[in-house]
Design an enzyme around this catalytic site. Structure first.
Site, PDB file in Angstrom:
ATOM      1  CE  LYS A 106     -64.489  11.289  49.215  1.00  0.00           C
ATOM      2  NZ  LYS A 106     -64.853  12.646  49.662  1.00  0.00           N
ATOM      3  N   GLY A 108     -60.619   8.973  43.935  1.00  0.00           N
ATOM      4  CA  GLY A 108     -60.884  10.248  43.288  1.00  0.00           C
ATOM      5  C   GLY A 108     -60.412  11.462  44.058  1.00  0.00           C
ATOM      6  CB  CYS A 109     -59.124  11.952  47.493  1.00  0.00           C
ATOM      7  SG  CYS A 109     -58.330  13.208  48.523  1.00  0.00           S
ATOM      8  CB  ALA A 110     -57.527  16.477  44.228  1.00  0.00           C
ATOM      9  CB  THR A 140     -54.614  11.960  42.651  1.00  0.00           C
ATOM     10  OG1 THR A 140     -55.878  11.282  42.629  1.00  0.00           O
ATOM     11  CG2 THR A 140     -53.949  11.856  41.290  1.00  0.00           C
TER      12      THR A 140
END
Length: 142
Positions: free
Chosen positions: A9, A11-13, A16
Site C-alpha cells: 500500500k 505510503g504505508c509506514a 517502508t
C-alpha cells in the site's frame, strides 16, 4: 541476493520499513502498488499457499475492523472475489522472488526464505499503525 517484487500500500509506514530491511540485506526491491495492480483470482491465490483463508486478509482493513467482512466465514472463492473488488482487504505485503510467492512479513520466515541482515525486535511489521482507509499512509523516512 534476490530481486523482490514487493506489492504494497503506497505510503504505508510498515511497508517502508520492510523494504528498507530487504534492501539492507542486499536485495533489490521492485515496489508496486497492491491497490492498482490488475489482479486475477488465480494469480492472487498463488501468494497464499497453504495458509487458511482467514490469514489472507489484512486484519486492519476498514471492512474487517467494522465487522462487515468476517474472513473466518469465507471460502476461497468468496475471499478472492472480495479481495479483487477491494484490494485493501489483502494482507500485505505480497512478495515474489523467482516465481515463489508469499504474503505477509514475518521476519523469521522472510529470513529463512531469502535472508535479512537484521530484524526489528518486538515490532509487528504487519499491523497498521496509522489510519485504516484507502489514503496513503505517511511515509516514514528510512
Amino acid at each position: 541476493m534476490a530481486t523482490v517484487v514487493f506489492y504494497e500500500k503506497p505510503g504505508c509506514a510498515n511497508n517502508t520499513r520492510q523494504k528498507v530491511m530487504l534492501a539492507a540485506a542486499g536485495h533489490t526491491v521492485l515496489a508496486r502498488s497492491l491497490l492498482t495492480e490488475k489482479w486475477e483470482a488465480q494469480r492472487l491465490r498463488a501468494f497464499f499457499g497453504t495458509l487458511p483463508v482467514a490469514e489472507w486478509f489484512n486484519p486492519s482493513a476498514p471492512r474487517i475492523t467494522s465487522g462487515e467482512v468476517r474472513p473466518g466465514a469465507l471460502d476461497e472463492s468468496a475471499a478472492l472475489a472480495l479481495m479483487l473488488a477491494d484490494p485493501l482487504l489483502i494482507r500485505r505485503p505480497l512478495m515474489e522472488v523467482d516465481g515463489q510467492r508469499r504474503v505477509g512479513f514475518d521476519q523469521d520466515a522472510v529470513h529463512r526464505w531469502i535472508g535479512l541482515a537484521s530484524k526489528m525486535p518486538h515490532e509487528n511489521l504487519e499491523a497498521c499503525s496509522k489510519g485504516h482507509d484507502a489514503r496513503p499512509c505517511p511515509v516514514v523516512a528510512a
